[in-house]
Scaffold this active site. Structure first.
Site, PDB file in Angstrom:
ATOM      1  N   LYS A  76      10.325 -18.465  -6.247  1.00 43.42           N
ATOM      2  CA  LYS A  76      10.139 -17.230  -6.964  1.00 43.42           C
ATOM      3  C   LYS A  76       9.096 -17.701  -8.075  1.00 43.42           C
ATOM      4  CE  LYS A  76      12.346 -13.576  -9.589  1.00 43.42           C
ATOM      5  NZ  LYS A  76      13.631 -13.281 -10.480  1.00 43.42           N
ATOM      6  N   LYS A 135     -17.264   5.006   7.429  1.00 44.09           N
ATOM      7  CA  LYS A 135     -16.222   4.151   7.997  1.00 44.09           C
ATOM      8  C   LYS A 135     -16.377   4.217   9.609  1.00 44.09           C
ATOM      9  CE  LYS A 135     -13.041   3.755   3.943  1.00 44.09           C
ATOM     10  NZ  LYS A 135     -12.017   4.525   3.242  1.00 44.09           N
ATOM     11  N   ASP A 183      -6.183  -4.442   2.273  1.00 40.27           N
ATOM     12  CA  ASP A 183      -7.197  -5.006   2.527  1.00 40.27           C
ATOM     13  C   ASP A 183      -7.470  -6.583   2.104  1.00 40.27           C
ATOM     14  OD1 ASP A 183      -8.444  -2.865   3.789  1.00 40.27           O
ATOM     15  OD2 ASP A 183      -8.753  -1.941   1.818  1.00 40.27           O
ATOM     16  N   LYS A 231     -16.840   1.072  11.682  1.00 39.59           N
ATOM     17  CA  LYS A 231     -15.660   0.517  12.372  1.00 39.59           C
ATOM     18  C   LYS A 231     -15.668   0.778  13.963  1.00 39.59           C
ATOM     19  CE  LYS A 231     -12.653   0.799   8.317  1.00 39.59           C
ATOM     20  NZ  LYS A 231     -11.550  -0.047   8.013  1.00 39.59           N
ATOM     21  N   PHE A 273      -8.023   6.637  10.133  1.00 39.86           N
ATOM     22  CA  PHE A 273      -7.672   7.365   8.989  1.00 39.86           C
ATOM     23  C   PHE A 273      -8.686   6.956   7.719  1.00 39.86           C
ATOM     24  CE2 PHE A 273      -4.154  10.433   9.251  1.00 39.86           C
ATOM     25  CZ  PHE A 273      -4.056  10.161  10.540  1.00 39.86           C
ATOM     26  N   ASN A 321       0.945  -1.235   0.009  1.00 41.13           N
ATOM     27  CA  ASN A 321      -0.009  -0.065   0.055  1.00 41.13           C
ATOM     28  C   ASN A 321       0.785   1.308  -0.026  1.00 41.13           C
ATOM     29  OD1 ASN A 321      -2.299  -1.814   0.579  1.00 41.13           O
ATOM     30  ND2 ASN A 321      -3.258  -0.393   1.692  1.00 41.13           N
TER      31      ASN A 321
HETATM   32  N1  CTP Z   1      -7.829  -0.365   8.441  1.00 42.58           N
HETATM   33  C1  CTP Z   1      -7.588  -1.611   9.451  1.00 42.58           C
HETATM   34  N2  CTP Z   1      -7.068  -2.744   8.911  1.00 42.58           N
HETATM   35  C2  CTP Z   1      -7.467  -3.139   7.734  1.00 42.58           C
HETATM   36  C3  CTP Z   1      -7.561  -2.014   6.619  1.00 42.58           C
HETATM   37  C4  CTP Z   1      -7.731  -0.697   7.324  1.00 42.58           C
HETATM   38  O1  CTP Z   1      -7.255  -1.155  10.443  1.00 42.58           O
HETATM   39  N3  CTP Z   1      -7.611  -4.234   7.266  1.00 42.58           N
HETATM   40  C5  CTP Z   1      -7.712   0.839   8.875  1.00 42.58           C
HETATM   41  C6  CTP Z   1      -6.826   1.986   8.517  1.00 42.58           C
HETATM   42  O2  CTP Z   1      -5.781   1.929   9.227  1.00 42.58           O
HETATM   43  C7  CTP Z   1      -7.499   3.190   8.555  1.00 42.58           C
HETATM   44  C8  CTP Z   1      -8.884   2.674   8.352  1.00 42.58           C
HETATM   45  O3  CTP Z   1      -9.023   1.355   8.758  1.00 42.58           O
HETATM   46  O4  CTP Z   1      -7.323   3.724   9.650  1.00 42.58           O
HETATM   47  C9  CTP Z   1      -9.790   3.114   7.164  1.00 42.58           C
HETATM   48  O5  CTP Z   1      -8.952   2.628   5.965  1.00 42.58           O
HETATM   49  P1  CTP Z   1      -9.220   2.732   4.463  1.00 42.58           P
HETATM   50  O6  CTP Z   1      -8.317   1.891   3.709  1.00 42.58           O
HETATM   51  O7  CTP Z   1      -9.519   4.050   4.251  1.00 42.58           O
HETATM   52  O8  CTP Z   1     -10.496   1.864   4.464  1.00 42.58           O
HETATM   53  P2  CTP Z   1     -10.997   0.519   4.140  1.00 42.58           P
HETATM   54  O9  CTP Z   1     -11.960   0.086   5.312  1.00 42.58           O
HETATM   55  O10 CTP Z   1     -10.032  -0.387   3.960  1.00 42.58           O
HETATM   56  O11 CTP Z   1     -12.143   0.592   3.113  1.00 42.58           O
HETATM   57  P3  CTP Z   1     -11.687   1.086   1.710  1.00 42.58           P
HETATM   58  O12 CTP Z   1     -10.442   0.507   1.415  1.00 42.58           O
HETATM   59  O13 CTP Z   1     -12.846   0.080   0.898  1.00 42.58           O
HETATM   60  O14 CTP Z   1     -11.979   2.427   1.311  1.00 42.58           O
END
Ligand code: CTP
Length: 400
Positions: A284, A334, A274, A338, A320, A205
């Site tokens: 490899k 979110k 994600d 969450k 975030f 990421n």
């Molecule tokens: N986050 C987390 N665990 C994950 C993915 C995300 O704790 N597996 C946390 C990130 O650190 C951030 C928040 O969730 O604080 C939102 O992350 P974001 O990537 O914007 O949201 P997602 O829930 O992943 O949704 P999307 O990617 O579909 O926008």
């Protein structure tokens, strides 16, 4: 640069003064150490010299030392910290004795003084020590500790020197530094995770780690004890902070769940993957003979979601939201899903903001529906704003 003179007297806890010196250095102070002759039997002056980058003073009359050392040290100091402070140095201070460099400097200084007593339980309880401490307190000397616990003499009870992090907090308070997060433990995550595909490749990421690191530093500046759990980043590790380095989303989840248990605040600034490959190729993956490559991915656990749902009483959880459209609506969604208290919403499509940049344009979205839209600002400044909000949330939790 402010100067701390640390007086190390001859108690077993003298070794902890090494860590204390390091913490002051990490906080940007110039540190000058005076050791009593007895203390040099417990820790070597060379250790303090290496940590502080300054010569260590022991004797008034050492060959090559400045003639009026006690006066120059007394004047240089913005604060004199005596750690450990033995019953002997406490008695000497109380009665104005000046028979070595440390006691003479203490008599000559006009700077505030902080002492961290450390001694055997009976010595601490002794009427003489009690009376001497009372005299010092009455004169405006600041006293931190001692704490209860197991003592070097094998006994249990009051007499242990306070831990360096707490002595530092007490010093920062005397010097008028920000102490709004003193006594609080916070956990910050930063950077992106890497999900391995084979021994040489991964899915990552985008994240420089700058925002998370700025948050960790700002929390430390406000007096918090900070743990930073970080994926691979391009920034230098900050000082005075416990740093735990991780690679994958699963590693980050494991560390966050373990470390967050006793934290007052958790800020998830990391860009957590994600999805992760369903399997890791041991070898490899070779290009030869392949028309293409399809990777099968499975979702990772949502760490923030887990934290939000199953948190200790009074804990504040901040997330975030990196968005390219519908910033406020998506961030609010979110936050609800969450279970966070606050989301820092970034529009990552704005040029010069977010990933890799030193600036960020964000909106703060609160669980009670409030939204605070901020201008573009350096990440350090945004970090300070986030902690302002978190301090207010902690205070309102405390008031309940
Ligand atoms: N986050 C987390 N665990 C994950 C993915 C995300 O704790 N597996 C946390 C990130 O650190 C951030 C928040 O969730 O604080 C939102 O992350 P974001 O990537 O914007 O949201 P997602 O829930 O992943 O949704 P999307 O990617 O579909 O926008």
């Amino acid at each position: 640069m402010q100067c701390i003179v640390i007086g190390v007297s001859g108690g077993i806890a003298a070794y902890k003064a090494v860590e204390l010196s390091r913490q002051f250095i990490l906080h940007g102070f110039d540190v000058k150490v005076i050791m009593t002759e007895h203390a040099t039997h417990l820790v070597g002056p060379a250790t303090f010299r290496a940590i502080t980058g300054n010569n260590v003073s022991v004797s008034m009359f050492a060959e090559g030392s400045a003639p009026m050392q006690h006066i120059s040290l007394a004047r240089d100091a913005d604060l004199v910290v005596v750690a450990p402070a033995t019953a002997n140095i406490i008695a000497k201070m109380a009665h104005g004795l000046a028979d070595d460099l440390l006691s003479t400097t203490l008599l000559a200084t006009r700077a505030p003084i902080l002492i961290a007593p450390a001694m055997n339980l009976d010595m601490y309880r002794h009427t003489a020590t009690r009376a001497n401490l009372e005299i010092l307190r009455g004169r405006g000397v600041n006293v931190v500790g001692p704490e209860s616990g197991s003592l070097a003499c094998g006994e249990e009870g009051e007499g242990r020197m306070t831990e360096p992090a707490r002595i530092l907090d007490a010093a920062l308070e005397i010097l008028g530094h920000d102490t709004r997060l003193s006594g609080r433990k916070v956990l910050v995550t930063a950077g992106g995770t890497r999900e391995p595909i084979d021994p040489v490749r991964y899915i990552g990421n985008r994240s420089s780690g700058k925002m998370g690191y700025a948050l960790a530093v700002a929390a430390r500046h406000a007096g918090a004890r900070v743990t930073l759990i970080s994926g691979p980043v391009s920034v230098e590790p900050p000082g005075g902070i416990e740093l735990i380095e991780v690679e994958t989303a699963a590693d980050m989840r494991r560390e966050v769940m373990e470390k967050s248990k006793d934290c007052d605040v958790v800020v998830m600034a990391a860009a957590v993957a994600d999805f992760t490959p369903v399997s890791l190729s041991e070898e490899k993956i070779k290009k030869e003979g392949r028309e293409g490559l399809t990777l099968e991915l499975v979702p990772t656990s949502d760490i923030l979601g887990e934290l939000g749902k199953d948190r200790r009483r009074g804990q504040i959880v901040v997330g975030f939201a990196a968005e390219t459209e519908g910033l406020l609506e998506n961030a609010a969604k979110k936050l609800r899903e969450k279970g966070a208290d606050l989301m820092v919403a970034n529009d990552v499509s704005i040029p010069g903001s977010g990933f890799d940049s030193d600036n960020n344009k964000a909106a703060l979205v609160f669980a009670d529906g409030r939204v605070l839209e901020l201008d573009m600002m350096p990440k350090g400044e945004l970090a300070a704003k986030v902690w302002d909000m978190v301090v207010a949330l902690l205070e309102s939790n405390d008031a309940q």
